[in-house]
Design an enzyme around this catalytic site. Structure first.
Site: not given
Length: 492
Positions: A79, A178, A154
Site C-alpha cells: 500500500k 480499511s 482506503s
C-alpha cells in the site's frame, strides 16, 4: 507457467524451493499481468519492475544456497502509505506526489529481509481517508469484479491488485475498516491485527491511536504466511507491543471450531442500512460454522450507536495533528510563488490536500480547539473506553463476535454518496479500531449482482491465530475464497 498466479503462497513457496520455477520467472509473470490488466483496474501507483527483478535474482541465489526464508522470491504489493527507500510514497495525495522516502517502513524492511519481491506501490484513498479509493490524487481504482464499481477503501489498491491476480499478497492498513471493507468488496481475506502487533514505523500516520497494518490475500493461510513476516515488536515504534509472536501458519488448525462460541450481536443485524443479500450471506456462513460445531450465542453490544460519532471525532482530531507537518516547508508539495510565509502555508495545504482530507482536518481542528476540546474530544475518549468495555464484557461469554464487514456490497464509482452516508457504511468496522481489537474478513458469497459479500469475525486481544484458524477451517469447507473475477482469468 501461464497460471502461476493461481497458486497459493504455500504452493508458490514449494514451487520455488523445488525449482519448478524461479523467482525471476514468477516476477516476470506478474509484471506481464500488471502491464496487460492493470490499465483496466488501475491498482498500481508505481510499478518497480527493475527493482523487482533484481530482488527476484537475489532470492533465486538465496534459494539455490538452501538458506532462504519460506517466502523468499514471492512477489507482493505494498500500500502506498508505507515508506519505501528510493521509491515514491504518495499516500494517494498531491501533497506527497514528489516524495521519495529516504528509508523503509519496518513492514517493508521485514518483507525485504524475508526475500519477498516488491512489485510496486498500490493506490489508496488520500492519507487513508475514505471507503472507496476514489479520494486519490492519481484517480479511482476499479473493483475487479465489476470495473464500474469501487474496490472499497482506503486499501482499495491492495484489494484490487490481489483480486485481479496482479499480486499474490499485499500489505494494507486499517484505521476504521480499511483492510476489512475492501477485502469484503473484493472477495478476499483481510486481517486487521491487534493494535501494536504490527509496527507502524514508516507507515504515514492518519490517526495514530487507530492505525494498524495487516495482510490482504485470497485465503487465511496466505494471510498467515505474511503475518509471520510482518508481526512483532519494533523498538522504533513506541506503540508496538513487546509480546511473543505466534507461528500463524503452524497454528492454522490450532483452534477447534467444535464448541467455539460465536457471539451474534442483535444490534448489528437490525441496522437500518443492512442490505438483505449481505445479511442472508452472512447468516448462511454462520449456519455453516454451526454445522462445523460452533455454537451461536446472541449477545448485546449496547454502544453500537456511539461508534460512528465517536470515531469521527477522534480520528479527525488525530489527523489534524498528524497532518500539520505538511506545511510546504520541509518536504512534499509547495505552492508556487508564495507572497509570504502565511500564503505559503495556506496555499500549499489548500492546493495539496483533497476535499475529504480538508474536511477531516477541519473537523478535527474544531474538536481540539479551545472551548470545544472537553465538550467533544475528551468526551469521545470517554465513550471510547465504554465501547471497549462493552466488547470485553461480551468476550466473557463468547470466543469471537460475528458481524458483516460492511452493510452493503461495493457501490458504483461516482455514486456521490454524502459524507454522512459514506461514514455510516463503516458502522461494523470502526469499533474494532476504537477498542484496539483484531478482526478478520472472510468472503462468504455474492449478492444478486454477483458482487462479493464478507463476514467479519472480531477476536479478543492477541487472538490473530484464533481468527486465522477459524477462517482457514471455514475455507477448507467452502470455496468462496477460490472464486475469481473474470478479469483475473485473463492471461497476459
Amino acid at each position: 507457467m501461464t497460471d502461476l498466479h493461481r497458486l497459493s503462497i504455500r504452493e508458490l513457496s514449494e514451487g520455488l524451493k523445488t525449482a519448478q520455477f524461479s523467482s525471476r520467472e514468477l516476477t516476470e509473470h506478474y509484471l506481464k499481468r500488471i502491464a496487460h490488466i492493470d490499465p483496466k483496474v488501475k491498482s498500481y501507483v508505481t510499478v518497480t519492475a527493475e527493482q523487482a527483478l533484481a530482488e527476484a535474482d537475489a532470492a533465486d541465489a538465496a534459494l539455490k544456497s538452501g538458506n532462504a526464508h519460506a517466502l523468499a522470491g514471492i512477489p507482493l504489493a505494498h500500500k502506498d502509505i508505507f515508506c519505501t527507500q528510493g521509491i515514491k510514497t504518495t499516500a494517494g495525495s498531491k501533497m506527497l506526489d514528489n516524495f521519495i522516502s529516504p528509508y523503509d517502513a519496518t513492514v517493508v524492511a521485514k518483507a525485504k529481509a524475508a526475500g519477498l519481491v516488491t512489485l510496486g506501490k498500490v493506490n489508496m484513498d488520500e492519507f487513508a481517508m475514505g471507503s472507496t479509493s476514489e479520494n486519490s490524487y492519481v484517480g479511482a481504482t476499479s473493483n475487479p469484479w465489476a470495473l464500474d464499481h469501487v474496490p472499497g477503501g482506503s486499501s482499495g489498491g491492495s484489494a484490487a491488485a490481489v483480486a485481479a491476480d496482479l499480486a499474490p499478497i499485499a500489505t494494507g492498513t486499517d484505521t476504521g475498516g480499511s483492510i476489512r471493507q475492501p477485502a469484503s468488496f473484493c472477495g478476499l481475506t483481510g486481517l486487521k491485527p491487534t493494535y501494536g502487533r504490527v509496527s507502524r514505523f514508516g507507515m504515514i500516520a492518519y490517526a495514530s491511536s487507530l492505525d494498524q497494518g495487516g495482510p490482504m490475500a485470497r485465503s487465511a493461510e496466505d494471510c498467515a504466511y505474511l503475518m509471520n513476516v510482518i508481526a512483532g515488536h519494533d523498538a522504533k515504534d513506541s506503540t508496538s507491543i513487546n509480546k511473543e509472536v505466534d507461528d500463524y501458519v503452524a497454528n492454522l488448525n490450532g483452534t477447534a471450531v467444535k464448541g467455539l462460541r460465536i457471539g451474534i450481536p442483535k444490534q448489528y443485524f437490525n441496522v437500518a442500512g443492512l442490505d438483505a443479500d449481505v445479511k442472508a450471506r452472512v447468516e448462511e456462513s454462520l449456519k455453516k460454522l454451526e454445522e462445523m460445531g460452533a455454537i451461536l450465542v446472541e449477545i448485546d453490544l449496547n454502544m453500537t450507536e456511539a461508534y460512528v460519532p465517536t470515531y469521527y471525532l477522534i480520528a479527525p482530531a488525530e489527523a489534524s495533528s498528524n497532518l500539520s507537518r505538511f506545511d510546504g516547508v520541509r518536504y512534499g508539495y509547495r505552492c508556487e510563488n508564495p507572497v509570504d510565509l502565511m500564503d505559503l502555508y495556506k496555499r500549499s495545504r489548500s492546493e495539496g490536500f483533497g476535499a475529504e482530507v480538508q474536511r477531516r482536518i477541519l473537523i478535527g481542528t474544531y474538536a481540539l480547539s479551545a472551548g470545544y476540546y472537553d465538550a467533544y474530544y475528551v468526551k469521545a475518549q470517554k465513550v471510547r473506553r465504554l465501547i471497549q468495555q462493552d466488547f470485553l464484557k461480551a468476550f466473557e461469554n463468547v470466543d469471537v463476535i460475528a458481524a458483516p464487514s460492511a452493510p452493503t456490497t461495493a457501490y458504483k464509482i461516482g455514486a456521490n454518496l454524502s459524507p454522512t452516508e459514506m461514514y455510516l457504511g463503516d458502522i461494523y468496522t470502526l469499533a474494532v479500531n476504537l477498542a484496539g481489537l483484531p478482526a478478520i474478513n472472510a468472503p462468504v458469497g455474492f449478492d444478486k449482482d454477483s458482487l462479493p459479500v464478507g463476514l467479519q469475525l472480531i477476536g479478543n486481544y492477541w487472538s490473530e491465530s484464533q481468527l486465522l484458524s477459524i477462517v482457514h477451517q471455514y475455507q477448507q469447507n467452502t470455496d468462496w475464497h477460490t472464486k475469481r473475477a473474470a478479469i483475473a482469468e485473463e492471461n497476459a
